[in-house]
Design a protein around this motif. Sequence first.
Motif, PDB file in Angstrom:
ATOM      1  N   GLU A 129       0.843  -1.201   0.000  1.00 23.71           N
ATOM      2  CA  GLU A 129       0.000   0.000   0.000  1.00 23.71           C
ATOM      3  C   GLU A 129       0.879   1.252   0.000  1.00 23.71           C
ATOM      4  O   GLU A 129       0.620   2.208  -0.741  1.00 23.71           O
ATOM      5  N   ALA A 130       1.931   1.223   0.811  1.00 21.13           N
ATOM      6  CA  ALA A 130       2.833   2.384   0.868  1.00 21.13           C
ATOM      7  C   ALA A 130       3.540   2.577  -0.472  1.00 21.13           C
ATOM      8  O   ALA A 130       3.704   3.708  -0.960  1.00 21.13           O
ATOM      9  N   ALA A 131       3.934   1.466  -1.088  1.00 23.28           N
ATOM     10  CA  ALA A 131       4.606   1.558  -2.383  1.00 23.28           C
ATOM     11  C   ALA A 131       3.637   2.090  -3.445  1.00 23.28           C
ATOM     12  O   ALA A 131       4.024   2.868  -4.327  1.00 23.28           O
ATOM     13  N   TYR A 132       2.388   1.677  -3.343  1.00 26.61           N
ATOM     14  CA  TYR A 132       1.356   2.147  -4.261  1.00 26.61           C
ATOM     15  C   TYR A 132       1.208   3.669  -4.143  1.00 26.61           C
ATOM     16  O   TYR A 132       1.180   4.393  -5.141  1.00 26.61           O
ATOM     17  N   VAL A 133       1.156   4.147  -2.912  1.00 26.97           N
ATOM     18  CA  VAL A 133       1.049   5.595  -2.685  1.00 26.97           C
ATOM     19  C   VAL A 133       2.234   6.328  -3.318  1.00 26.97           C
ATOM     20  O   VAL A 133       2.061   7.340  -4.000  1.00 26.97           O
ATOM     21  N   ASP A 134       3.435   5.791  -3.148  1.00 24.43           N
ATOM     22  CA  ASP A 134       4.614   6.414  -3.765  1.00 24.43           C
ATOM     23  C   ASP A 134       4.457   6.507  -5.276  1.00 24.43           C
ATOM     24  O   ASP A 134       4.825   7.504  -5.893  1.00 24.43           O
ATOM     25  N   THR A 135       3.908   5.452  -5.847  1.00 25.62           N
ATOM     26  CA  THR A 135       3.772   5.417  -7.301  1.00 25.62           C
ATOM     27  C   THR A 135       2.732   6.420  -7.782  1.00 25.62           C
ATOM     28  O   THR A 135       2.936   7.124  -8.775  1.00 25.62           O
ATOM     29  N   VAL A 136       1.631   6.514  -7.059  1.00 25.73           N
ATOM     30  CA  VAL A 136       0.607   7.502  -7.400  1.00 25.73           C
ATOM     31  C   VAL A 136       1.198   8.914  -7.311  1.00 25.73           C
ATOM     32  O   VAL A 136       0.992   9.750  -8.199  1.00 25.73           O
ATOM     33  N   ASN A 137       1.962   9.158  -6.275  1.00 25.43           N
ATOM     34  CA  ASN A 137       2.575  10.480  -6.128  1.00 25.43           C
ATOM     35  C   ASN A 137       3.583  10.758  -7.228  1.00 25.43           C
ATOM     36  O   ASN A 137       3.738  11.893  -7.669  1.00 25.43           O
ATOM     37  N   ARG A 138       4.230   9.721  -7.691  1.00 27.71           N
ATOM     38  CA  ARG A 138       5.206   9.921  -8.758  1.00 27.71           C
ATOM     39  C   ARG A 138       4.517  10.370 -10.048  1.00 27.71           C
ATOM     40  O   ARG A 138       5.029  11.228 -10.765  1.00 27.71           O
ATOM     41  N   ILE A 139       3.365   9.800 -10.332  1.00 30.62           N
ATOM     42  CA  ILE A 139       2.629  10.217 -11.528  1.00 30.62           C
ATOM     43  C   ILE A 139       2.327  11.705 -11.442  1.00 30.62           C
ATOM     44  O   ILE A 139       2.494  12.449 -12.401  1.00 30.62           O
ATOM     45  N   GLU A 140       1.922  12.139 -10.268  1.00 32.98           N
ATOM     46  CA  GLU A 140       1.646  13.560 -10.088  1.00 32.98           C
ATOM     47  C   GLU A 140       2.897  14.382 -10.391  1.00 32.98           C
ATOM     48  O   GLU A 140       2.823  15.458 -10.969  1.00 32.98           O
ATOM     49  N   GLY A 141       4.067  13.851 -10.010  1.00 30.67           N
ATOM     50  CA  GLY A 141       5.313  14.559 -10.282  1.00 30.67           C
ATOM     51  C   GLY A 141       5.659  14.624 -11.754  1.00 30.67           C
ATOM     52  O   GLY A 141       6.342  15.538 -12.204  1.00 30.67           O
ATOM     53  N   ILE A 142       5.175  13.657 -12.511  1.00 35.05           N
ATOM     54  CA  ILE A 142       5.507  13.611 -13.941  1.00 35.05           C
ATOM     55  C   ILE A 142       4.578  14.514 -14.742  1.00 35.05           C
ATOM     56  O   ILE A 142       4.998  15.280 -15.580  1.00 35.05           O
ATOM     57  N   GLN A 143       3.265  14.399 -14.452  1.00 32.78           N
ATOM     58  CA  GLN A 143       2.273  15.178 -15.210  1.00 32.78           C
ATOM     59  C   GLN A 143       2.545  16.657 -15.053  1.00 32.78           C
ATOM     60  O   GLN A 143       2.627  17.159 -13.933  1.00 32.78           O
ATOM     61  N   PHE A 144       2.673  17.357 -16.172  1.00 32.35           N
ATOM     62  CA  PHE A 144       2.723  18.809 -16.120  1.00 32.35           C
ATOM     63  C   PHE A 144       3.899  19.382 -15.359  1.00 32.35           C
ATOM     64  O   PHE A 144       3.760  20.371 -14.660  1.00 32.35           O
ATOM     65  N   HIS A 145       5.028  18.746 -15.454  1.00 34.94           N
ATOM     66  CA  HIS A 145       6.241  19.377 -14.963  1.00 34.94           C
ATOM     67  C   HIS A 145       7.263  19.329 -16.077  1.00 34.94           C
ATOM     68  O   HIS A 145       7.360  18.344 -16.794  1.00 34.94           O
ATOM     69  N   THR A 146       8.024  20.405 -16.198  1.00 36.69           N
ATOM     70  CA  THR A 146       9.088  20.401 -17.189  1.00 36.69           C
ATOM     71  C   THR A 146      10.199  19.491 -16.687  1.00 36.69           C
ATOM     72  O   THR A 146      10.274  19.150 -15.503  1.00 36.69           O
ATOM     73  N   LEU A 160      13.895  10.258 -15.398  1.00 35.87           N
ATOM     74  CA  LEU A 160      13.190  11.543 -15.479  1.00 35.87           C
ATOM     75  C   LEU A 160      12.385  11.680 -16.770  1.00 35.87           C
ATOM     76  O   LEU A 160      11.663  12.656 -16.963  1.00 35.87           O
ATOM     77  N   GLY A 161      12.542  10.723 -17.662  1.00 36.46           N
ATOM     78  CA  GLY A 161      11.789  10.752 -18.903  1.00 36.46           C
ATOM     79  C   GLY A 161      12.393  11.655 -19.967  1.00 36.46           C
ATOM     80  O   GLY A 161      11.697  12.136 -20.854  1.00 36.46           O
ATOM     81  N   ILE A 162      13.693  11.896 -19.877  1.00 35.85           N
ATOM     82  CA  ILE A 162      14.370  12.732 -20.870  1.00 35.85           C
ATOM     83  C   ILE A 162      15.633  12.038 -21.352  1.00 35.85           C
ATOM     84  O   ILE A 162      16.016  10.997 -20.827  1.00 35.85           O
ATOM     85  N   THR A 163      16.279  12.630 -22.361  1.00 38.20           N
ATOM     86  CA  THR A 163      17.520  12.047 -22.865  1.00 38.20           C
ATOM     87  C   THR A 163      18.687  12.509 -21.998  1.00 38.20           C
ATOM     88  O   THR A 163      18.599  13.498 -21.276  1.00 38.20           O
ATOM     89  N   GLN A 164      19.776  11.773 -22.141  1.00 40.82           N
ATOM     90  CA  GLN A 164      20.988  12.108 -21.410  1.00 40.82           C
ATOM     91  C   GLN A 164      21.453  13.517 -21.785  1.00 40.82           C
ATOM     92  O   GLN A 164      21.938  14.268 -20.939  1.00 40.82           O
ATOM     93  N   VAL A 165      21.318  13.845 -23.047  1.00 40.17           N
ATOM     94  CA  VAL A 165      21.751  15.148 -23.539  1.00 40.17           C
ATOM     95  C   VAL A 165      20.936  16.273 -22.883  1.00 40.17           C
ATOM     96  O   VAL A 165      21.493  17.284 -22.445  1.00 40.17           O
ATOM     97  N   SER A 166      19.645  16.070 -22.801  1.00 37.97           N
ATOM     98  CA  SER A 166      18.801  17.088 -22.153  1.00 37.97           C
ATOM     99  C   SER A 166      19.163  17.255 -20.685  1.00 37.97           C
ATOM    100  O   SER A 166      19.220  18.369 -20.172  1.00 37.97           O
ATOM    101  N   LEU A 167      19.403  16.145 -20.031  1.00 38.90           N
ATOM    102  CA  LEU A 167      19.752  16.228 -18.609  1.00 38.90           C
ATOM    103  C   LEU A 167      21.039  17.022 -18.432  1.00 38.90           C
ATOM    104  O   LEU A 167      21.143  17.877 -17.544  1.00 38.90           O
ATOM    105  N   SER A 168      21.994  16.760 -19.281  1.00 38.61           N
ATOM    106  CA  SER A 168      23.271  17.457 -19.205  1.00 38.61           C
ATOM    107  C   SER A 168      23.064  18.962 -19.405  1.00 38.61           C
ATOM    108  O   SER A 168      23.647  19.787 -18.703  1.00 38.61           O
ATOM    109  N   ARG A 169      22.225  19.296 -20.349  1.00 41.89           N
ATOM    110  CA  ARG A 169      21.916  20.700 -20.634  1.00 41.89           C
ATOM    111  C   ARG A 169      21.255  21.363 -19.417  1.00 41.89           C
ATOM    112  O   ARG A 169      21.612  22.475 -19.036  1.00 41.89           O
ATOM    113  N   ILE A 170      20.335  20.657 -18.812  1.00 43.04           N
ATOM    114  CA  ILE A 170      19.647  21.202 -17.634  1.00 43.04           C
ATOM    115  C   ILE A 170      20.626  21.425 -16.496  1.00 43.04           C
ATOM    116  O   ILE A 170      20.598  22.447 -15.821  1.00 43.04           O
ATOM    117  N   ARG A 171      21.533  20.481 -16.299  1.00 48.20           N
ATOM    118  CA  ARG A 171      22.513  20.619 -15.229  1.00 48.20           C
ATOM    119  C   ARG A 171      23.447  21.802 -15.495  1.00 48.20           C
ATOM    120  O   ARG A 171      23.875  22.493 -14.564  1.00 48.20           O
TER     121      ARG A 171
END
Lengths: 187, 187
Positions: A128-145, A173-184
Amino acid sequence: MEQLFQYFKKFNPLSKDAENAIAEISTMVSIKKNKDLQPIGHACKTIYFINKGVARIYYFKDGIDITEGFFFENSIIARVESLFTGKPSRKAIQVLEDAEIVAIDANALFKLYNSFPEIERLFRKIFEAAYVDTVNRIEGIQFHTAEERYKALLNEAPNVLQRVPLKYVASYLGITQVSLSRIRAHH
Amino acid sequence: MEQLFQYFKKFNPLSKDAENAIAEISTMVSIKKNKDLQPIGHACKTIYFINKGVARIYYFKDGIDITEGFFFENSIIARVESLFTGKPSRKAIQVLEDAEIVAIDANALFKLYNSFPEIERLFRKIFEAAYVDTVNRIEGIQFHTAEERYKALLNEAPNVLQRVPLKYVASYLGITQVSLSRIRAHH
DNA sequence: CTAATCCTTTAACATAAGATAAATAATCAG
DNA sequence: CTGATTATTTATCTTATGTTAAAGGATTAG
């Protein structure tokens, strides 16, 4: 095993009998950095607990390696989409540092549910706790750059960025390595 | 209630006693289109089952209405991130068609777990299945273009597009209404 | 039935992230 | 220690999606 029982206490303390029953269906595994703990394509019949080390669950999408999640000391890993359905998993578990892991035989565990309701309750609460983490993760993915997701990770789990190669973080994070490097670089 | 018990049978058939115990802690709710079944900001103390109608879970992020998921006939809805933690939920449940819903008192249900292990097992299995769905959904989000996600939805749940306003579908897919419209135009 | 509101589409422009390629930097095997 | 491999960064160009605005359709209230 003591570390695992300590972990259990946070969810549902067990009787000695129940602890012993779990100890009997568990084995200790030592595994070297970068090795697969479980390969792709087999039904998941094991629940793991990390005493020491880091691991990730990953799979291939169109030939690209994608990390589904990272797991550190004192956490449970299971490929639940296989564990709870009986279907073969398309996902693998890989260890990213030399690790010490407890492997619990899942079929044997599910049988213990019949004789030890306290064990069934324990794992109900764990998942149940793991399920909650997963639900919260979806919230983190939707509508965030990508940048917001990176900063959130930096904030909530800085150990991921310290202990895990960035190429794995990128796909997590759902992005390419190149994008991550650019963000950093943009800081 | 009969429809709910039929649903339960797919997971873990219950004794008559157990069914009666659940019936006693449940109430039928009729609710009109576009009304909130549960508002934002209260701890989730209820598990719902839809006999008839469609509902969504939504929340606001930076003032924007975001749909977390859609739920149709013969499915359970609960804001698990509140139900399993006791924290107030930042999410609401809204009905998108006139609906008939069974409301199960969650605290009373959790007490029944002690006297009816079969009920604990039933809900363990229900939420395990929901957990698997959520894990699979993350896989669907990571590394797919908006167009791919739209087509997947069209394929797997065409009823969503038939019964739900597109503005809600857009945020569910993690894109703006304008983008969704553009994707649909490109067919 | 009509007006008002809400939903969806279209258009024009801006921007974040993908793709590809190449240059550094770090790690590993022998 | 050294060469080879692997990981990360940087650069350039392309493309998908966001933003804003406005127009057309659909739905709803009175």
